[in-house]
Design an enzyme around this catalytic site. Sequence first.
Site: not given
Ligand code: AGP
Length: 612
Positions: A2, A27, A74, A100-101, A485, A489, A492, A508, A607
């Site tokens: 928050c 935030r 938040w 906040n916390g 993962e 990273k 992307e 394979h 996002k």
């Molecule tokens: C990962 O870095 C991306 N931002 C994307 O793969 C994300 O994880 C995916 O769209 C899922 O989003 P969510 O966790 O909000 O459901």
Amino acid sequence: MCGIVGYVGTGKATPVILDGLARLEYRGYDSAGIAVIEDGVLKVRRRAGRLAQLVESLKLEPIEGSVGIGHTRWATHGAPSEKNSHPHCDCRGDIAVVHNGIIENYQELKNQLEARGHVFKSETDTEVVAHLLEEEFTQGAPSLVEAARRALPKAKGAYALGLLRRQEPGVLVAARLGSPLIVGLGSGENYVASDVPAILSRTRNIVYLNDGEVIELTPTAWKVTDLNGVPREHPVSRIEWSVDAAEKGGFEKFMLKEIHEQPRVIRETLMGRISADKKSIQLKDMNLSVEELKSLKKMFIVSCGTAFHAGYVGKYLLEHFTNLPVEVDLASEFRYRSPKMDKDTVIFTVTQSGETADTLASVRAAKAKGCKVISICNVVGSSIARESHGVIYTNAGPEIGVASTKAYTAQLTAFCLFTIYYGKLTGSIPDEKAADMIRQLEGIPDKVDEILKDQAHIKALATKYAQAPSWLYLGRKFNFPTALEGALKNKEITYTHAEGFAAGEMKHGPIALIHKEMPILCIAPRGETYEKMTSNIREVGARAGRIICVATRGDADIAGISEDVIYVPETPEEFSPILCVVPLQLLAYYCARARGCDIDKPRNLAKSVTVE
Ligand code: AGP
């Protein structure tokens, strides 16, 4: 996470507070509120939704006064609503609190206070602080700051607090334990805030409160003590950051700031969920009975992107430590195949935003078949959280960088908690093993801190490899998802081709890809598959691949078969994904930086993918 702003001076408090709250927008928030003492009356205004709603309301009905506190929420306890937004007050309306916390023992305190006749109006943990202070005045506390010193030792958990009392109109009190809070020193006015950006336009003279300290502010004076009233000296720091740099806490990008927030985020995701005797896990928003959980015959873990990788680690954890059959699936595929589900099937979804369209559709499809749905989610009150039967919230705070980092390690932490919880519930994890797992889990944040201290080495590796045309990431068992993962990273934010594989899969087909310009990122911590991993590394090395290993500190052998090594602290292999991903996050970050990419907002990405 928050936002708090407080003001005491000779000017108008309301505009200063609203401007400060607006500068804390990064935030994240779902509601906002303000309390100002006007002509001896404590006036409170709160609105659900964005800050603009509160601003509009105050334009129509202003509150004038020279001391006040404000808050953007938040949500962690209690859905976003006007009733749950801060400030919260005591029964008499004399005291206002913003927080906040997390007050871990709030329910216990609330029960005690209600038994003494206190009437609560919200579902929040914060409200207990207002009533605790009220109790202290009933017991004869002479001032707000003294009431705070007497009341706060009763609260367990983390807090950054702003406090007002109607009877002390020229006084602002603040306190911190485990959550950030700073003090700004102006000319004839003083401020408190969660973060520097809120007050940078007013002053650059800052005092950083330490945990366990309380400060009493008037327009021209300030005094810091500990909770026993012992004075504490503090230097005044001068902040030279720009406002933009301040929003990122001095980091150049939100993604880097969020990578560095991970130790705190893991601690806050654990907070309140480990019993006092450290022998069991308590997950209060599960909303499934013990009988329902014990009757489960099958689990599907369904999510997208990074959250899918977290779910994959969850699969390995649950199958390793419990007897529950677990499948993982991409949400975009799950909803179009015909998985066999019934009332003894549970769908586990993982989602940072709680709004991903494919994941939400999977939740609805599962519920239509009578399945229970549990979600690991970072946003209280989001669509997926609201439509799930049970929720395990990751207290990661808003994640601004499009590339998910702190949410991911918080999701992994949530899976570790659930695995211990479910394993104990169903008897597959003996008490002694559970206690040991909990002890190990509590040590993870410090180990992540150690990795972050190795940042310069990782940055140097990025400079060396950033221009590579493509990458492979290899892992086994718990760290096969880590390979996926790490590749995500990289691709992307650097826009470079990168693929994650199960290391045993190389023979394979993928081994045909290897060439001398290709970095092969091998995740090889000590564990059951370590020997197999090193033989995969030798296979790749024989074909001139450039091998970078993530390995356990002290493993000298691995250096002999790698071009470069990034070491992580020793930890049980089931928790190693939380550690091993951090170097991969940093490597991707610094490669993207070397390539001049827009790290916080990569091309073509959003996002939250709220469309199919
Ligand atoms: C990962 O870095 C991306 N931002 C994307 O793969 C994300 O994880 C995916 O769209 C899922 O989003 P969510 O966790 O909000 O459901």
